[in-house]
Scaffold this motif. Structure first.
Motif, PDB file in Angstrom:
ATOM      1  N   GLU A 599       0.821  -1.215   0.000  1.00  0.00           N
ATOM      2  CA  GLU A 599       0.000   0.000   0.000  1.00  0.00           C
ATOM      3  C   GLU A 599       0.855   1.265   0.000  1.00  0.00           C
ATOM      4  OE1 GLU A 599      -2.409  -0.483   3.425  1.00  0.00           O
ATOM      5  OE2 GLU A 599      -3.784  -1.937   2.489  1.00  0.00           O
ATOM      6  N   SER A 600       2.097   1.173   0.463  1.00  0.00           N
ATOM      7  CA  SER A 600       3.000   2.332   0.496  1.00  0.00           C
ATOM      8  C   SER A 600       3.782   2.501  -0.797  1.00  0.00           C
ATOM      9  CB  SER A 600       3.974   2.200   1.669  1.00  0.00           C
ATOM     10  OG  SER A 600       3.298   2.208   2.903  1.00  0.00           O
ATOM     11  N   GLY A 601       3.504   1.632  -1.769  1.00  0.00           N
ATOM     12  CA  GLY A 601       4.167   1.752  -3.068  1.00  0.00           C
ATOM     13  C   GLY A 601       5.505   1.069  -3.142  1.00  0.00           C
ATOM     14  N   ALA A 602       5.694   0.044  -2.299  1.00  0.00           N
ATOM     15  CA  ALA A 602       6.987  -0.627  -2.267  1.00  0.00           C
ATOM     16  C   ALA A 602       7.281  -1.397  -3.551  1.00  0.00           C
ATOM     17  CB  ALA A 602       7.052  -1.579  -1.067  1.00  0.00           C
ATOM     18  N   GLU A 603       6.247  -1.900  -4.203  1.00  0.00           N
ATOM     19  CA  GLU A 603       6.459  -2.791  -5.350  1.00  0.00           C
ATOM     20  C   GLU A 603       7.241  -2.094  -6.457  1.00  0.00           C
ATOM     21  OE1 GLU A 603       3.877  -6.097  -7.869  1.00  0.00           O
ATOM     22  OE2 GLU A 603       2.899  -4.773  -6.420  1.00  0.00           O
ATOM     23  N   GLU A 604       6.819  -0.890  -6.821  1.00  0.00           N
ATOM     24  CA  GLU A 604       7.512  -0.164  -7.887  1.00  0.00           C
ATOM     25  C   GLU A 604       8.949   0.164  -7.484  1.00  0.00           C
ATOM     26  OE1 GLU A 604       6.724   0.584 -11.022  1.00  0.00           O
ATOM     27  OE2 GLU A 604       4.989  -0.720 -10.687  1.00  0.00           O
ATOM     28  N   ALA A 605       9.111   0.589  -6.238  1.00  0.00           N
ATOM     29  CA  ALA A 605      10.443   0.943  -5.759  1.00  0.00           C
ATOM     30  C   ALA A 605      11.366  -0.275  -5.766  1.00  0.00           C
ATOM     31  CB  ALA A 605      10.353   1.524  -4.349  1.00  0.00           C
ATOM     32  N   LEU A 606      10.826  -1.443  -5.396  1.00  0.00           N
ATOM     33  CA  LEU A 606      11.640  -2.660  -5.357  1.00  0.00           C
ATOM     34  C   LEU A 606      12.008  -3.117  -6.768  1.00  0.00           C
ATOM     35  CD1 LEU A 606       9.724  -4.520  -2.505  1.00  0.00           C
ATOM     36  CD2 LEU A 606      12.064  -3.636  -2.379  1.00  0.00           C
ATOM     37  N   LYS A 607      11.082  -2.978  -7.696  1.00  0.00           N
ATOM     38  CA  LYS A 607      11.383  -3.347  -9.085  1.00  0.00           C
ATOM     39  C   LYS A 607      12.535  -2.501  -9.624  1.00  0.00           C
ATOM     40  CE  LYS A 607       6.769  -4.995 -10.396  1.00  0.00           C
ATOM     41  NZ  LYS A 607       5.548  -4.718 -11.201  1.00  0.00           N
ATOM     42  N   GLU A 608      12.484  -1.209  -9.308  1.00  0.00           N
ATOM     43  CA  GLU A 608      13.561  -0.316  -9.763  1.00  0.00           C
ATOM     44  C   GLU A 608      14.878  -0.684  -9.085  1.00  0.00           C
ATOM     45  OE1 GLU A 608      16.178   3.064 -10.107  1.00  0.00           O
ATOM     46  OE2 GLU A 608      15.255   2.496  -8.213  1.00  0.00           O
ATOM     47  N   LEU A 609      14.801  -1.123  -7.818  1.00  0.00           N
ATOM     48  CA  LEU A 609      16.011  -1.480  -7.069  1.00  0.00           C
ATOM     49  C   LEU A 609      16.667  -2.740  -7.629  1.00  0.00           C
ATOM     50  CD1 LEU A 609      17.718  -0.628  -4.606  1.00  0.00           C
ATOM     51  CD2 LEU A 609      16.287  -2.117  -3.186  1.00  0.00           C
ATOM     52  N   THR A 610      15.868  -3.655  -8.153  1.00  0.00           N
ATOM     53  CA  THR A 610      16.440  -4.881  -8.722  1.00  0.00           C
ATOM     54  C   THR A 610      17.327  -4.587  -9.932  1.00  0.00           C
ATOM     55  OG1 THR A 610      14.473  -5.199 -10.100  1.00  0.00           O
ATOM     56  CG2 THR A 610      14.530  -6.336  -7.965  1.00  0.00           C
ATOM     57  N   GLY A 611      17.141  -3.406 -10.529  1.00  0.00           N
ATOM     58  CA  GLY A 611      17.959  -3.055 -11.687  1.00  0.00           C
ATOM     59  C   GLY A 611      19.099  -2.123 -11.380  1.00  0.00           C
ATOM     60  N   THR A 612      18.978  -1.339 -10.298  1.00  0.00           N
ATOM     61  CA  THR A 612      19.994  -0.293 -10.044  1.00  0.00           C
ATOM     62  C   THR A 612      20.689  -0.416  -8.700  1.00  0.00           C
ATOM     63  OG1 THR A 612      18.314   1.186  -9.078  1.00  0.00           O
ATOM     64  CG2 THR A 612      18.701   1.359 -11.457  1.00  0.00           C
TER      65      THR A 612
END
Length: 634
Positions: A599-612
């Motif tokens: 609910e805090s928007g972790a999914e998008e942030a984690l997806k970006e983290l898997t690449g950078t």
């Protein structure tokens, strides 16, 4: 300036308060006016501040002559505030006059902000003085208005640094072979232009190290190195002259004349082991020791009473003498009794006889001697590895541990910092622990001055590098005291506490102690306040605590998810990594935390983290995304 209403100010009792306030402030102005003209890299700042203070003098002359007794309460109180600001100004000017010119040049911005703060305080206090309500001439009123306008302009401007001087200093500090032209330019701007200036600078550097456990010690080697280069490249060209400005070629003498500042005032011979007594004068160690052993308690040169009899090595002067000897083909005998197992190629400043003398002072029971001896050992232990070996072999550690319980704050600070410096040596760690230092160190951490607490935390960190010591330190009650320092300490104290806590919490039992001490609440507070500069440390400790069930539970209760998700989105690479690690620990086996993260928007942030992200961050992010997917499918 001052109150704008027309109400009559109440009189102070019988006018005595007004007279006293005027007299006190007038005396403070006179004291500033009587200070010697400043020299060195801060000369402009000192002159501007001093000039503005001197311009206030006519105001208090007129008030003292006629109007002081009729001052109202508010006016008298304004003068009290002004007096406090002028005392600050005097103390700042005196510290600059007596301080190291090299340090001032390297730390110009720090000093400029100090001048700015003092200027603000004077301007604020002067603005509260209502000249319209004072019985003074129009001419003086105009002058005070002018001073106030100058102060208003000055409080918003710290001036520009001397970029050429900074470039010269950086060059001289980093280049092995120095251009004499640049070194002479540095010498001129810092006004280190005579041998006596060099001597004063060496004393200033030494006093700075003795009196401060902070930054000066960290830059001492750089400043000493630069002072040596100035001497080597400039003074050596004309060693018999008292000025560096005369750069004519030196004449070769078979028996060169020894500069007066290199001679012992007692024997008039070239000093081999120069030491400083409490009055600031330098003597050959053997000569002044004989003087003291004969029962004298005064300085031979100044006849001032000695506040203590400890002898402090003048390292910089000793180096200058050695360089002068090299340049003139004179062999300077080495001191006898150096530690027998000194490592090849390493230099030790201490000798066994000198250390034994310091130990006697530590055992003497005389507080002044103990303070000075502990300070000298602190400095020696700071300088190099061989000194740390020599000091430990001489048996100094148990006596320093005893002084951790000293009632004198400065002695305690010297003792704890000396032990910190000694603990850098791996063997010394065992000696310190075996001397039962840890419980006393925890006592310092709980009740010492801020400097002592900071260095106690750093010492405990150093000792905790040995795994078995982690258990001992935790059992001694260090964790709650470190948590308290983390919460209430200075910026440096918080850093030292966090470093020690992180290392101690590698041991599982200490994690429980930290959680019970309420550390999670403090860490979350640090995490949401980036201005405190503790975000990195807070996240690193949370990451290590989250791996323990008690730690995980305490973190989960503090509503951490929104802050952690935000850190994954916008933090530094290391902080994103630690934030992902804490999130993974919290969400594993806890559907409620997992839902909060989504609910805090972790999914998008984690997806970006898997690449950078870092490799560890990528692993944690991937595992957490997989956990979210499984939860959705279920």
């Amino acid at each position: 300036m001052g109150p704008t209403n027309d109400e009559e100010e109440p009189e102070t009792g019988g006018g005595l308060g007004g007279n006293a306030a005027v007299e006190t402030v007038s005396r403070a102005v006179a004291e500033v006016a009587g200070l010697p003209e400043s020299r060195g890299p801060l000369r402009r700042l000192c002159c501007d501040l001093s000039r503005r203070v001197k311009l206030l003098s006519p105001l208090f002359d007129e008030l003292r002559d006629g109007g002081g007794g009729s001052l109202g309460e508010f006016q008298a109180q304004a003068l009290v505030s002004l007096h406090g600001a002028l005392v600050e100004a005097k103390e700042l000017l005196v510290s600059v006059n007596d301080g190291s010119k090299l340090y001032q040049a390297l730390q110009r911005e720090k000093y400029a902000h100090q001048f700015l703060e003092v200027t603000k305080h004077i301007e604020k206090a002067l603005s509260e003085v209502s000249c319209d309500k004072l019985d003074i001439s129009e001419e003086v009123k105009e002058q005070i208005e002018l001073v106030h306008a100058q102060l208003q302009r000055a409080k918003g401007n710290i001036g520009s640094p001397d970029l050429l001087l900074l470039n010269d200093l950086n060059w001289a500090l980093t280049e092995k072979h120095c251009d004499p032209i640049i070194l002479r330019r540095i010498s001129g701007k810092l006004q280190l232009s005579t041998i006596n200036d060099m001597k004063k600078e060496s004393v200033a550097l030494h006093e700075m190290v003795i009196s401060s456990g902070g930054e000066p010690e960290e830059r001492l080697d750089e400043m000493s190195s630069l002072l040596k280069k100035l001497r080597d490249c400039v003074v050596v060209e004309n060693p018999t002259s008292d000025t560096l400005k005369n750069n004519t070629s030196s004449v070769n003498h078979r028996s060169p004349i020894i500069p007066d500042d290199f001679r012992c005032p007692i024997s008039l011979e070239l000093m081999k082991d120069p030491v400083i007594v409490s009055t600031g004068q330098t003597y050959e160690r053997s000569c002044i020791q004989k003087w003291l052993d004969a029962g004298h308690r005064s300085c031979p040169k100044t006849q001032q009473n000695l506040s203590h009899t400890a002898l402090t090595p003048n390292f910089v002067l000793r180096s200058l003498i050695a360089q002068w000897c090299d340049a003139n083909g004179i062999e300077l005998p080495n001191k006898q009794g150096n530690c027998r197992d000194k490592k090849p190629g390493c230099r030790s400043d201490c000798d066994r006889a000198g250390i034994n003398s310091l130990l006697q002072k530590l055992k003497s029971g005389n507080q002044d001697e103990q303070r000075a001896a502990a300070g000298e050992l602190r400095l020696l232990a700071k300088r190099n590895a061989n000194n740390r070996v020599c000091i430990a072999e001489a048996g100094a550690i148990p006596f320093l541990v005893e002084l951790l319980s000293s009632s004198d704050p400065r002695t305690q600070e010297h003792a704890v910092t000396a032990l910190l410096n000694l603990s850098i040596n791996e063997s010394n760690k065992d000696h310190i622990v075996n001397a039962h230092a840890i419980p006393r160190m925890v006592g310092v951490l709980q009740n010492g001055s801020m400097e002592a607490r900071e260095n106690a935390a750093a010492t405990l960190f150093s000792l905790s590098v040995v795994d078995e010591n982690k258990v001992i330190i935790g059992a001694a009650g260090a964790i709650p005291a470190l948590v308290d320092l983390l919460c209430q300490g200075s910026p440096r104290g918080k850093k030292d506490a966090a470093t020690a806590i992180f290392n101690l919490c590698i041991y599982q039992g200490n994690k429980v102690k930290a959680v019970k001490a309420g550390i999670v609440e403090h860490l979350m507070r640090l995490l949401v306040d980036p201005s405190g500069g503790m975000v990195d440390e807070a996240l690193a400790i949370l990451a290590i605590l989250a791996g323990h069930p008690d730690g995980k539970l305490a973190i989960a209760r503090s509503n951490p998810i929104p802050v952690l998700v935000e850190m994954v989105k916008s933090g530094s690479p290391r902080n994103r990594e630690n934030a992902a690690a804490v999130l993974w620990s919290l969400c594993t086996g806890d559907a409620q935390q997992l839902r909060a993260a989504r609910e805090s928007g972790a999914e998008e942030a984690l997806k970006e983290l898997t690449g950078t992200g870092t490799s560890r961050a990528k692993r944690k992010a991937g595992s957490l995304l997989e956990l979210m997917l499984q939860n959705m499918e279920a």
